[in-house]
Design an enzyme around this catalytic site. Structure first.
Site, PDB file in Angstrom:
ATOM      1  N   TYR A 146       0.853  -1.193   0.000  1.00 49.93           N
ATOM      2  CA  TYR A 146       0.000   0.000   0.000  1.00 49.93           C
ATOM      3  C   TYR A 146       0.882   1.234   0.000  1.00 49.93           C
ATOM      4  O   TYR A 146       1.844   1.322   0.760  1.00 49.93           O
ATOM      5  CB  TYR A 146      -0.890   0.000   1.243  1.00 49.93           C
ATOM      6  N   GLU A 234      -3.867   7.467  -3.891  1.00 49.94           N
ATOM      7  CA  GLU A 234      -3.808   6.203  -3.155  1.00 49.94           C
ATOM      8  C   GLU A 234      -3.591   5.049  -4.124  1.00 49.94           C
ATOM      9  O   GLU A 234      -4.362   4.862  -5.055  1.00 49.94           O
ATOM     10  CB  GLU A 234      -5.117   5.993  -2.388  1.00 49.94           C
TER      11      GLU A 234
END
Ligand code: ADP
Ligand code: MG
Length: 424
Positions: A146, A234
């Site tokens: 991530y 993101e």
């Protein structure tokens, strides 16, 4: 309860981190589709797989052939995340992200998705209509990580966020294993420093010459973030493949609406199909609007007064249908448009106008209201409470208009009358 919690807009669309940052404010953020985000990423040298986007299943085979990949991934393009685990309402078909190997399968899977509503953890229960599908070359991730960049209020600038536990809900990771989330606040004047990306690359488990490659990808993402006035970039998963390549497999980018004047290309990509049409109309006229589930339409000036109005409506057992703030300096035209937005909403059964005239004068509001009634008629009860500058002139305009407008002396009185009028 915060305003955002009451709103019908799916706030979960923003990540948990964003709720600590700019997203908490009453601002709208432009949302892009994954394919649009990937177009931007390509521009900034962020590694993405080859992809095509289609809006009709009949185009799938051609796209698949052009990609000429061993394996393909078919992805529904909706603003919400969590597509992989989503379900299509009409058919019960599971998964808005699918793998396949042949152009025929690509077509079949695209047909399963296009024109259907996809429900994910981040959509409403009605789901979102899929109008476009991305067909991309599949990559074989050995590790799903991530990586995100957010505008962070706590540190007063951008913050890099990374976790070796990617590919899954980052909210869940933050809750269950917060120690696996690493942050690097950036001094926006200095920009991202090599030691910062180095620390994160190591925390993400990159080794050997992959460390520098990962650092470069983070730098490129930071450049994209700054140059395009993003509030959030993101990448989940940020992946390392079995053959050692690093890819941004998914992308979600939000932008600061205040920068729209200098980011025209980006803002032109806005897809209003997924937004509340009432909010779209309101933003066209410079009004602040948030749709909710109730049935009393509220036209107010100032966010504070809006909140108070909603609370008092609730206190008297009514439910607000919206939050429409005409602001401090609205013109009669804006008031008329605001009024139209409220009255064209079929769920609105009564209207409450609550204006405290300061800079915004009561007579201007009254003119706007009357002119809207003249244009579109008044089919539901309208309760008006005016106070402040030019209140007498405003009240006279309403009275002389010939429309059946219920006036109220204060906020309590207004809410009681609105709820009563609706229940008649
Ligand atoms: P969402 O976050 O909306 O569920 P993602 O793009 O993250 O959508 O896709 C969900 C999952 O599908 C990813 O975590 C990954 O495991 C898999 N996936 C996505 N894109 C690819 C790809 N190009 N190749 C292989 N697998 C993929
Ligand atoms: Mg994802």
């Amino acid at each position: 309860m915060s305003l955002l919690n009451r709103a019908r807009i799916p706030i979960t669309q923003t990540s948990a981190f964003l709720r600590f940052s700019a997203g908490q404010q009453q601002v709208r953020h432009l949302n892009l589709h994954e394919y649009q985000s990937k177009m931007l990423m390509d521009k900034y040298g962020v590694n993405t797989q080859k992809w095509r986007v289609i809006s009709n299943a009949s185009e799938a085979q051609k796209a698949a052939k052009e990609l000429n990949a061993k394996e393909l991934v078919i992805k529904a393009q909706v603003h919400a995340g969590g597509r992989g685990k989503g379900t299509f309402i009409e058919t019960g078909f599971k998964g808005g992200v699918q793998l396949c190997t042949t152009p025929q399968e690509a077509e079949r899977l695209s047909a399963e998705m296009l024109g259907k509503h996809l429900v994910t953890k981040q959509t409403t229960k009605d789901g979102t209509l899929v109008q476009k599908v991305m067909i991309a070359e599949s990559v074989d991730p050995s590790r799903e990580l991530y990586f995100a960049i957010l505008m962070d209020r706590a540190s007063g600038g951008p913050v890099l966020v990374a976790s070796p536990k990617g590919g899954v809900d980052i909210e869940a990771v933050a809750e269950e294993t917060p120690e696996l989330i690493f942050k690097e606040p950036i001094d926006i004047m200095k920009g991202v420093q090599p030691e910062q990306t180095l620390r994160l690359a190591k925390k993400l488990g990159f080794t050997g010459d992959k460390v520098a490659v990962a650092q470069k990808q983070m730098e490129n993402l930071y450049e994209l973030f700054i140059k395009s006035d993003a509030t959030q970039v993101e990448v989940n998963p940020f992946a390392e493949t079995t053959n050692g390549e690093i890819y941004a497999m998914d992308a979600k980018i939000n932008f600061d609406d205040n920068a729209s004047f200098r980011q025209k290309q980006i803002f032109d990509m806005r897809d209003v199909a997924e937004e509340d049409p009432r909010e779209v109309a309101a933003s066209k006229f410079g009004l602040n609007y948030i749709g909710m589930d109730g049935n009393i339409g509220c036209l107010v000036n100032g966010a504070g007064l809006a909140m108070a109005t909603m609370d008092i409506i609730k206190l008297h057992k009514g439910t607000p249908a919206n939050f429409l703030d005409v602001g401090g300096g609205a013109t009669a035209d804006q008031v008329r448009e605001a009024f139209k937005i409220i009255t064209t909403d079929p769920q609105v059964k009564a209207i409450l106008v609550n204006i405290f005239g300061g800079i915004m004068k009561c007579d201007i509001i009254a003119q706007g209201v009357v002119s809207a009634c003249q244009q579109i008629g008044l089919k539901i009860p309208l309760v008006v409470r005016l106070a402040g500058t030019n209140v007498e002139i405003g009240q006279k305009i309403l009275k002389d208009s010939g429309f059946n407008i219920i006036t109220a002396v204060d906020l309590d009185d207004a809410a009681i009358k609105a709820v009563a009028a609706m229940n008649k």
